[in-house]
Design an enzyme around this catalytic site. Structure first.
Site, PDB file in Angstrom:
ATOM      1  N   SER A 141       0.849  -1.188   0.000  1.00 34.55           N
ATOM      2  CA  SER A 141       0.000   0.000   0.000  1.00 34.55           C
ATOM      3  C   SER A 141       0.884   1.236   0.000  1.00 34.55           C
ATOM      4  O   SER A 141       2.042   1.175   0.441  1.00 34.55           O
ATOM      5  CB  SER A 141      -0.888   0.019   1.254  1.00 34.55           C
ATOM      6  OG  SER A 141      -1.615   1.230   1.352  1.00 34.55           O
ATOM      7  N   TYR A 154      -2.669  -1.248  10.194  1.00 33.06           N
ATOM      8  CA  TYR A 154      -2.595  -1.554   8.766  1.00 33.06           C
ATOM      9  C   TYR A 154      -1.274  -1.058   8.188  1.00 33.06           C
ATOM     10  O   TYR A 154      -0.576  -1.791   7.477  1.00 33.06           O
ATOM     11  CB  TYR A 154      -3.780  -0.902   8.058  1.00 33.06           C
ATOM     12  CG  TYR A 154      -3.832  -1.115   6.564  1.00 33.06           C
ATOM     13  CD1 TYR A 154      -4.094  -2.365   6.025  1.00 33.06           C
ATOM     14  CD2 TYR A 154      -3.621  -0.048   5.679  1.00 33.06           C
ATOM     15  CE1 TYR A 154      -4.143  -2.563   4.657  1.00 33.06           C
ATOM     16  CE2 TYR A 154      -3.678  -0.237   4.307  1.00 33.06           C
ATOM     17  CZ  TYR A 154      -3.941  -1.495   3.802  1.00 33.06           C
ATOM     18  OH  TYR A 154      -3.999  -1.687   2.441  1.00 33.06           O
TER      19      TYR A 154
END
Length: 265
Positions: A141, A154
Site C-alpha cells: 500500500s 494496517y
C-alpha cells in the site's frame, strides 16, 4: 503471444477487488490461475468470469490460520505441477484511532497481512529455489510507505512486508527469484467496507476517497504490466498519493505537517 502464456500464477485474496480483477486480467493473457481466499462461492464466480475456466483452479485458505498453510502450498503446487508466480494479495484494512484500537485487532491485522503472507511465502520458497525461478508479487500500500491517521496497524503490517521482502530479494537474487512490491493508492473496492474498527467489527461503509479511487480493472492492467516487467517496487495511485511518497523521502517534516491536517473522524 502473451508474456503470461502458460505461466502458473497463484493469487491470494482473489475473491474480490484487486485480486479478482487481476485474476481475470491474467487469465485474459493466457495464464493458468490458482485462486485463493476464504470465500469459495465467490471464488467460483471469479473462475466463471475468467477467459478459460478450465485453466483456473481453487485452493481455499485463510491467511489468519497461518499455522496450516504448508499443506495449502503442496495442494497449490500439485494442482498444475509447479508455481511460477505467487501474488500475495490477501489482507484486511483498518479504520480506527490508536487509542481506540484493541490489541486483539492489532494482532488480527498483523496475523492476516504479515504473518499469513510471510508464512505462505516461506512455505513456497524451497519450490522456487529448486526451480531456480520464482516471482513473489506483494500487494502492499502507499500506507506501507507513509503512516496516516486511522490506519496504524494496517500501516505497520504493510511497512513490515516491505522490510521482509526487501531482505528476501537480496538473499535470493542468486536463485533467480524476483520480488515485486505493488503499492496501491485508493482503489474502488470494498476494502474500506471490510476494514476493521477499533473493536474488530467491519466499518461497513465506503470511504469517499476509496469510492473515487482507481477502477479495479484499470489497476489490474497496470499491475500486470509491473509484474511482466519485474519491477522491484511500483506505485499505482493518484498524483497526491505518489507525491506523498516522494515528500516522505525528501521533505519528511513537510509531509508530517500535511498528514496532521487529515481528518481523523
Amino acid at each position: 503471444m502473451s508474456s503470461f502464456s502458460d505461466k502458473i500464477i497463484w493469487i491470494t485474496g482473489a475473491s474480490s477487488g484487486i485480486g479478482k480483477a487481476l485474476a481475470i486480467e491474467l487469465s485474459n493473457q493466457n495464464a493458468k490461475i490458482i485462486l485463493s481466499s476464504r470465500k469459495i462461492n465467490d471464488l467460483e464466480l471469479v473462475k466463471k468470469k475468467c477467459k478459460n475456466p478450465n485453466n483456473v483452479k481453487i485452493v481455499a485458505l485463510d491467511l489468519e490460520d497461518y499455522t496450516n498453510l504448508q499443506s495449502k502450498v503442496k495442494e497449490a503446487i500439485d494442482t498444475f505441477g509447479k508455481i511460477d508466480i505467487l501474488v500475495n494479495n490477501g489482507g484486511i484494512s483498518q479504520r480506527s484511532l490508536v487509542k481506540d484500537t484493541l490489541i486483539a485487532v492489532d494482532k488480527q491485522i498483523m496475523d492476516v497481512n504479515y504473518l499469513g503472507t510471510v508464512t505462505l511465502s516461506k512455505a513456497i520458497l524451497p519450490h522456487f529455489i529448486r526451480n531456480k525461478s520464482g516471482h513473489f508479487v506483494v500487494t502492499t500500500s502507499i500506507v506501507g510507505k507513509i503512516g496516516t491517521p486511522l490506519r496504524s496497524s494496517y500501516a505497520a503490517s504493510k511497512h513490515a512486508l516491505h522490510g521482509f521482502f526487501d531482505s528476501l530479494r537480496a538473499e535470493h537474487f542468486k536463485d533467480n527469484i524476483v520480488v515485486t512490491l505493488v503499492c496501491p493508492g485508493f482503489v474502488n473496492t470494498n476494502v474500506s467496507k471490510n476494514a476493521l474498527t477499533g473493536n474488530g467489527t467491519p466499518q461497513q461503509k465506503m470511504d469517499v476517497a476509496t469510492a473515487n479511487g482507481i477502477d479495479p480493472d484499470r489497476f489490474a492492467k497496470l499491475m500486470a504490466k509491473a509484474i511482466k516487467n519485474q519491477k522491484e517496487e511500483v506505485y499505482i495511485a493518484g498524483v497526491k498519493e505518489k507525491l506523498g511518497v516522494y515528500l516522505k523521502r525528501f521533505y519528511p517534516k513537510l509531509l508530517s505537517k500535511m498528514i496532521r491536517k487529515l481528518s481523523v473522524t
